[in-house]
Scaffold this active site. Structure first.
Site, short mmCIF file in Angstrom:
data_model
loop_
_atom_site.label_atom_id
_atom_site.label_comp_id
_atom_site.label_asym_id
_atom_site.label_seq_id
_atom_site.Cartn_x
_atom_site.Cartn_y
_atom_site.Cartn_z
N CYS A 181 -8.74 -7.61 -5.06
CA CYS A 181 -8.73 -6.65 -3.96
C CYS A 181 -7.39 -5.96 -3.63
CB CYS A 181 -9.45 -7.25 -2.58
SG CYS A 181 -11.21 -7.26 -2.97
N TYR A 209 -10.79 -0.46 0.76
CA TYR A 209 -10.43 0.03 2.25
C TYR A 209 -9.31 0.98 2.46
CZ TYR A 209 -9.48 -0.80 6.89
OH TYR A 209 -9.32 -0.67 8.57
N ASN A 256 -6.43 0.86 3.74
CA ASN A 256 -5.07 0.54 3.29
C ASN A 256 -4.59 0.04 1.97
OD1 ASN A 256 -6.16 -1.78 3.22
ND2 ASN A 256 -5.03 -3.03 4.46
N LYS A 257 -5.74 0.24 1.19
CA LYS A 257 -5.52 -0.26 -0.15
C LYS A 257 -4.61 0.70 -1.23
CE LYS A 257 -7.35 -4.42 -0.02
NZ LYS A 257 -7.96 -4.58 1.31
N GLN A 258 -4.36 0.19 -2.35
CA GLN A 258 -3.64 1.25 -3.19
C GLN A 258 -4.36 2.52 -3.63
OE1 GLN A 258 -4.00 -2.07 -3.73
NE2 GLN A 258 -1.94 -2.93 -4.57
#
Ligand SMILES: Cc1ncc(COP(=O)(O)O)c(C=O)c1O
Length: 376
Positions: free
Chosen positions: A157, A182, A184-186
């Site tokens: 994740c 989500y 804030n992810k890459q």
């Protein structure tokens, strides 16, 4: 001391979204097909190609993907899943969803990933799967877990963009590997996730179970197994496709910010920095987490950064086994996983996002040095 009023607020995280995402969403809205449309398989194919996996199934979140992947490798009632206590709570919860028991094992003090020797020692005749986590985007030693001869589900994740020492991208080893999208992810779709895998039958099962147990050739009302609603919408998939197009730039941005942090924080005595890439491994930068020097209370550092310098940070991440749910249901206590507990108690996630400027990094680093009493 008051929050500095002369400088801009630095967010903890901020996604990169532009006109491409806006247009992609508008196109879906105009098409009238907001779910179960063509963008989901298109996103799956593009994502699978990106990590070098034969198949991918889009799901509504990383948590949903972990749940379906554990079911797909045979985790069920009474089974055990050996995993890391230094992770986001969902990686252990996914086992509990199936009435299986997460069995924690300590982490490697350098990579902060599940220690293969500790995991091997935690295996019993009830172990149904190993669930290594590529924590903070650093690739876990999957070949070492493969030697245990048990099913593996990779929690990727936090690890989009990461590469194993042999050049295989995280997600491309064939085991089900679960990514999260989500905000804030890459790569973000707002909420969302993806399971990559090599087994076509596993994809069929996951595709069915994410969609209420519906078989691909059946009508809406025919269901041949228990399923869930873990679908990703076409709106989210369209955002994902646009994000994939800009992924290289976003990953390069994160790597640039991380390198800048590395230079700016190098002089702070006792501060633990993320481990450098070793032996050909490449981190897919997700967060920038430091460990405060021994002798400093992490929560005091966090408070001083916020109150004296207006800089947000996060105690990231707490040890799962010490969360109240796991203390109460599984009876965990302090002292069981000393490496994890020490790291978790000192960990602090600093502001980190692809478009962070050198000046912002320097401001955060300068504030941290002052809070730790090490201002030049
Ligand atoms: C390591 C890890 N596992 C699982 C998850 C769960 O993903 P999601 O929030 O998409 O359900 C996350 C993300 O927050 C994560 O960081």
């Amino acid at each position: 001391m008051a929050v500095r009023a002369d400088t801009d607020q630095i967010p903890l995280a901020r996604p990169v979204l532009g006109e491409e995402e806006e247009l992609a969403v508008i196109e879906v809205l105009r098409s009238g097909q907001l779910s179960l449309g063509p963008r989901v398989p298109a996103f799956e194919r593009a994502f699978a190609a990106r990590v070098g996996a034969p198949h991918a199934s889009a799901v509504s979140s990383g948590t949903a993907g972990l749940h379906l992947a554990l079911r797909a490798v045979g985790v069920s009632d009474g089974g055990e899943v050996v995993t890391s206590p230094f992770s986001f709570v969902a990686s252990a919860n996914a086992a509990v969803f199936e009435r299986a028991r997460p069995v924690f094992a300590d982490i490697d003090p350098v990579t902060l990933n599940l220690d293969p020797d500790a995991a091997a020692a935690a295996v019993t005749e009830r172990t149904a799967a190993i669930l290594p986590v590529h924590i903070f985007g650093y690739p876990a030693d999957i070949p070492a877990f493969e030697r245990l001869g048990l099913p593996i589900v990779e929690d990727a994740c936090e690890a989009l963009g990461a590469v194993h020492p042999d050049g295989v991208a995280v997600g491309g080893r064939g085991h089900p590997a679960v990514f999260g999208f989500y905000a804030n992810k890459q790569l973000t779709t707002g909420e969302g996730g993806m399971v990559t895998m090599s087994d076509a039958a596993m994809k069929e099962r996951i595709d069915s179970e994410r969609n209420q147990g519906r078989a691909p050739d059946m009508g809406w009302l025919d269901h041949d197994r228990l399923g869930f609603n873990y679908r990703l919408s076409d709106i989210a998939a369209a955002i994902g496709l646009a994000q994939l197009d800009r992924l290289d730039g976003m990953l390069a941005g994160r790597a640039r910010v991380a390198a800048r942090y590395g230079e700016a924080l190098a002089g702070i005595e006792g501060l633990g920095l993320p481990c450098p890439d070793r032996g050909g491994a490449v981190r897919g930068w997700f967060v920038y987490v430091v460990q405060v020097p021994r002798g400093h209370a992490r929560d005091d550092v966090l408070r001083a950064l916020r109150e004296e310098h207006g800089i947000p940070s996060k105690p990231y991440m707490p040890a799962i086994h010490l969360m109240s749910f796991y203390r109460e249901t599984l009876g965990h206590r302090e002292g069981e996983f000393p490496v994890c507990e020490d790291v978790a108690a000192r960990s602090l996630a600093l502001p980190f996002f692809p478009e962070m400027t050198d000046g912002q990094v320097e401001r955060v680093a300068g504030a941290l040095a002052r809070v730790l009493g090490q201002a030049p």
